[in-house]
Design a protein around this motif. Structure first.
Motif, PDB file in Angstrom:
ATOM      1  N   MET A 238      35.348  22.566  19.900  1.00  0.00           N
ATOM      2  CA  MET A 238      36.388  22.356  18.915  1.00  0.00           C
ATOM      3  C   MET A 238      36.172  20.999  18.269  1.00  0.00           C
ATOM      4  SD  MET A 238      40.420  21.878  19.832  1.00  0.00           S
ATOM      5  CE  MET A 238      40.173  20.703  21.130  1.00  0.00           C
TER       6      MET A 238
ATOM      7  N   THR B  80      40.164  21.528  13.584  1.00  0.00           N
ATOM      8  CA  THR B  80      41.537  21.575  14.076  1.00  0.00           C
ATOM      9  C   THR B  80      42.472  21.050  13.000  1.00  0.00           C
ATOM     10  OG1 THR B  80      40.813  21.294  16.364  1.00  0.00           O
ATOM     11  CG2 THR B  80      43.109  20.778  15.891  1.00  0.00           C
TER      12      THR B  80
ATOM     13  N   LEU C 193      49.469  19.310  20.039  1.00  0.00           N
ATOM     14  CA  LEU C 193      49.154  20.674  19.608  1.00  0.00           C
ATOM     15  C   LEU C 193      50.288  21.631  19.952  1.00  0.00           C
ATOM     16  CD1 LEU C 193      45.401  20.857  20.619  1.00  0.00           C
ATOM     17  CD2 LEU C 193      46.313  20.892  18.280  1.00  0.00           C
TER      18      LEU C 193
ATOM     19  N   THR D 151      43.521  25.480  17.654  1.00  0.00           N
ATOM     20  CA  THR D 151      42.275  24.955  18.203  1.00  0.00           C
ATOM     21  C   THR D 151      41.062  25.826  17.915  1.00  0.00           C
ATOM     22  OG1 THR D 151      42.674  26.045  20.323  1.00  0.00           O
ATOM     23  CG2 THR D 151      43.463  23.762  20.090  1.00  0.00           C
TER      24      THR D 151
END
Length: 112
Positions: A1, A6, A50, A65
């Motif tokens: 990631m 993101t 997140l 993600t």
């Protein structure tokens, strides 16, 4: 990631939820400058950030993600009419399927 991907996903979630960074900051307790850095990919998002962003925007952490296992399994065939945006339709479908998978993982049964 990667942080930038993101950030792109966070920006998409903001747009889909119809929220500004300022409104998201108020709802999550994350400062607006920090949100700006997250969206720009200048800093990686922490898991608690997140989770707060996902809750405020109505999406899942996996969607933010890019760790969704649903997207790789989905095949769809649709026909666009009246100028419908196929990519937007696909993203909505993936969003609903991702939420469905999340609810299944949490053991939350569907209402008949």
């Amino acid at each position: 990631m990667t942080e930038s991907s993101t950030g792109v996903r966070i920006a998409r979630a903001l747009t889909a939820a119809g929220l500004s960074q300022r409104t998201l900051a108020e709802r999550t307790g994350i400062s607006q400058p920090t949100l700006s850095r997250l969206v720009a990919g200048a800093r990686p998002a922490k898991m608690n950030e997140l989770l707060a962003i996902a809750t405020a925007t109505g999406c899942t952490v996996a969607e933010l993600t890019g760790t969704s296992t649903v997207a790789g399994r989905v095949q769809c065939a649709a026909r666009a009419t009246n100028g419908a945006n196929m990519e937007q339709m696909r993203e909505q479908l993936l969003h609903f399927l991702e939420l469905d998978a999340y609810l299944d993982d949490q053991g939350i049964a569907a209402v008949a």
